[in-house]
Write an enzyme that holds these catalytic residues in place. Structure first.
Site, PDB file in Angstrom:
ATOM      1  N   GLU A 175      -2.954  32.663-100.324  1.00  0.00           N
ATOM      2  CA  GLU A 175      -4.330  32.705-100.816  1.00  0.00           C
ATOM      3  C   GLU A 175      -4.981  31.323-100.897  1.00  0.00           C
ATOM      4  OE1 GLU A 175      -4.662  34.995-104.413  1.00  0.00           O
ATOM      5  OE2 GLU A 175      -3.899  36.807-103.471  1.00  0.00           O
ATOM      6  N   GLU A 379       0.805  41.443-100.955  1.00  0.00           N
ATOM      7  CA  GLU A 379       0.686  41.702-102.400  1.00  0.00           C
ATOM      8  C   GLU A 379      -0.247  42.877-102.619  1.00  0.00           C
ATOM      9  OE1 GLU A 379      -0.589  38.499-105.013  1.00  0.00           O
ATOM     10  OE2 GLU A 379       0.673  37.072-103.925  1.00  0.00           O
TER      11      GLU A 379
HETATM   12  C1  FCB Z   1      -2.718  36.872-106.622  1.00  0.00           C
HETATM   13  C2  FCB Z   1      -1.647  35.812-106.657  1.00  0.00           C
HETATM   14  C3  FCB Z   1      -0.405  36.226-107.377  1.00  0.00           C
HETATM   15  C4  FCB Z   1      -0.697  37.045-108.607  1.00  0.00           C
HETATM   16  C5  FCB Z   1      -1.656  38.173-108.295  1.00  0.00           C
HETATM   17  C6  FCB Z   1      -1.976  39.055-109.463  1.00  0.00           C
HETATM   18  O1  FCB Z   1      -3.954  36.279-106.473  1.00  0.00           O
HETATM   19  O2  FCB Z   1      -1.290  35.446-105.346  1.00  0.00           O
HETATM   20  O3  FCB Z   1       0.329  35.060-107.679  1.00  0.00           O
HETATM   21  O4  FCB Z   1      -1.139  36.240-109.629  1.00  0.00           O
HETATM   22  O5  FCB Z   1      -2.840  37.655-107.775  1.00  0.00           O
END
Ligand code: FCB
Length: 479
Positions: A175, A379
């Site tokens: 990110e 994620e």
């Molecule tokens: C993302 C991050 C991760 C976590 C999630 C909830 O932005 O990459 O580390 O904090 O959100």
């Protein structure tokens, strides 16, 4: 099981045969041991140790004590049956100060982690940068400083040399949107700077660093290993057709600012124009965009929720519900006339709305724009205020529902032609949720903050069944 049930089950969303199931964590959020065995400080140590920046004054000093509980956590992964585990390497643990000096004890930890995964038939997916920049590199200017990109590539090369024969997939950055805009524009993340021009320079050096690191890795890693990058693409929708320009602006800053250089070898013209009053982009040197566009095998996508935007008419208070916290400054550079509109619920504990249709649409868009590039969900998950019940269990039906919806959305994207190779649930365990501290629990494994005891939530049992079946069960079941 009745015949009817059998039939029902046979039409349940299934996944491709070689679909990769995993969970994800990040070093600063789980490891702890912040000053042990030669680890140097990172910008997140500095941030969390600064009073007032993290809820409750929480820090990652102990986190989940994963550094000392590695074997226990590896065994949990094995019991879950996942085929892959996404973790991040702490740069200041292996190269304290961000220079050339290798900290052998730090590297040994990751060797034990990687070897422990492989011994359990779990493919290691290593993220090189999940936001923990060595503090000394920030002191030298941080990501707005071009040299940081070269330091990052040197670090990638060292890790490739050390672990390149045993890591299945390398993710350069996690990110970079957050690193650039939350770190340097809104300041709600480390290093808490609110300098829009520096944020755009950071953005460029992250893109450049990605390309340099991908190339550096390639020189030394197993030829069969994959190289990737993880982006938190924002699926932006307009309130009405008249908001198309607001959507375009947000899409440029949030998505094409990374997809452009990394995949197309050029920044989008409209992004340069939109931000011309902030910077002349002279930090982009000849050849940088081509360097950023290093070939990757798979794109990592993190998805939590969509955003809804509207052109602001200048009347009344401006809606800024972008889900990225209340910084003194906005992460959305030169978007003062764009509103981020509160979306309808339900919401997770983060206040993020639950809308899995954005994930399907985002995956189909990537399919359209980059037809030959496979993706994996690196994620996806949700925070809920789950507690241990009298029966000793954590009945997190809301998390199971969230996961079911989003996994169904993935199957719909696959049915629509998207080439989705895997899914990494965020997160394996409750951990340090950045500026929110430990109050937001994203884990499928609960971590008791006093004892560090790990408890399987219902969602962990549910996910184990999904992984074993390579399909979603007919309905949410509580074990
Ligand atoms: C993302 C991050 C991760 C976590 C999630 C909830 O932005 O990459 O580390 O904090 O959100």
């Amino acid at each position: 099981m009745t015949r009817e049930n059998n039939e029902e089950r046979s039409v349940m969303p299934a996944f491709p045969d070689d679909f990769l199931w995993g969970t994800a964590t990040a070093a600063y959020q789980v490891e702890g041991a912040w000053n042990e065995d030669g680890r140097g400080p990172s910008i997140w140590d500095t941030f969390s140790h600064t009073p007032g920046l993290v809820t409750n004054g929480d820090t990652g000093d102990l986190a989940c004590d994963h550094y000392h509980r590695l074997e226990e956590d590896l065994d949990i992964l094995a019991e879950l049956g996942v085929g892959a585990y996404r973790f991040s390497i702490s740069w200041p643990r292996v190269l304290p100060g961000g220079g050339d000096r290798l900290n052998q004890a730090g590297l040994d930890f990751y060797r034990r982690l990687v070897d422990g995964l492989r011994a359990r038939n779990i493919a290691p997916v290593a993220t090189l940068y999940h936001w923990d920049l060595p503090q000394e590199l920030e002191d030298a200017g941080g990501w707005p400083n071009r040299d940081t990109a070269y330091r990052f590539a040197a670090y990638a090369h060292r890790m490739g040399e050390a672990l390149g024969d045993r890591v299945a997939t390398w993710i350069t950055l996690n990110e970079p949107w957050c690193s650039a805009y939350l770190g340097y524009a809104s300041g709600v993340h480390a290093p808490a700077r609110t300098e829009p021009a520096a944020a755009l320079a950071a953005l460029h050096h992250l893109n450049l660093g990605h390309g340099l690191a991908a190339r550096a890795l390639r020189e030394v890693i197993d030829p069969a290993a994959q190289v990737s990058v993880t982006l938190n693409l924002h699926h932006a929708r307009g309130v009405s057709e008249g908001d198309a320009d607001a959507v375009r602006r947000v899409d440029a800053l949030a998505n094409r600012a990374f997809l452009g250089p990394m995949l197309d070898g050029a920044y989008p013209r409209d992004l340069i124009d939109d931000t011309a009053s902030v910077t002349d982009w002279s930090f982009v040197k000849d050849g940088d965009e081509a360097t950023a566009a290093a070939p990757i095998e798979v794109l990592g996508v993190n998805y939590y929720n969509p955003v809804l935007v509207r052109q602001w008419d200048g009347k009344g208070p401006r809606d800024t519900a972008d889900g990225h916290g209340d910084g003194a400054a906005s992460p959305w550079i030169n978007c003062d006339d764009v509103e981020f509109v509160q979306q309808p619920g339900p919401y997770t504990e983060m206040g993020w709305n639950i809308d899995e249709t954005g994930l399907t649409e985002l995956l189909l868009r990537l399919r359209r724009d980059y037809p030959s590039l496979p993706v994996m969900i690196t994620e996806n998950g949700a925070a809920f205020p789950d507690e241990v019940s009298a029966d000793g269990r954590v009945h997190d039906a809301d998390r199971i529902d969230y996961l079911r919806r989003h996994l169904t959305a993935v199957t719909e994207a696959i049915a629509g032609g998207a080439d989705v190779r895997g899914y990494f649930l965020w997160s394996l365990m409750d951990n340090f949720e950045w500026a929110h501290g430990y109050g937001k629990r994203f884990g499928i494994i609960r971590v008791n903050r006093d004892t560090m005891e790990r408890t399987w939530k219902d969602s962990a049992h549910w996910y184990r069944d999904v992984v074993a079946a390579n399909a979603l069960p007919a309905e949410a079941t509580t074990p």
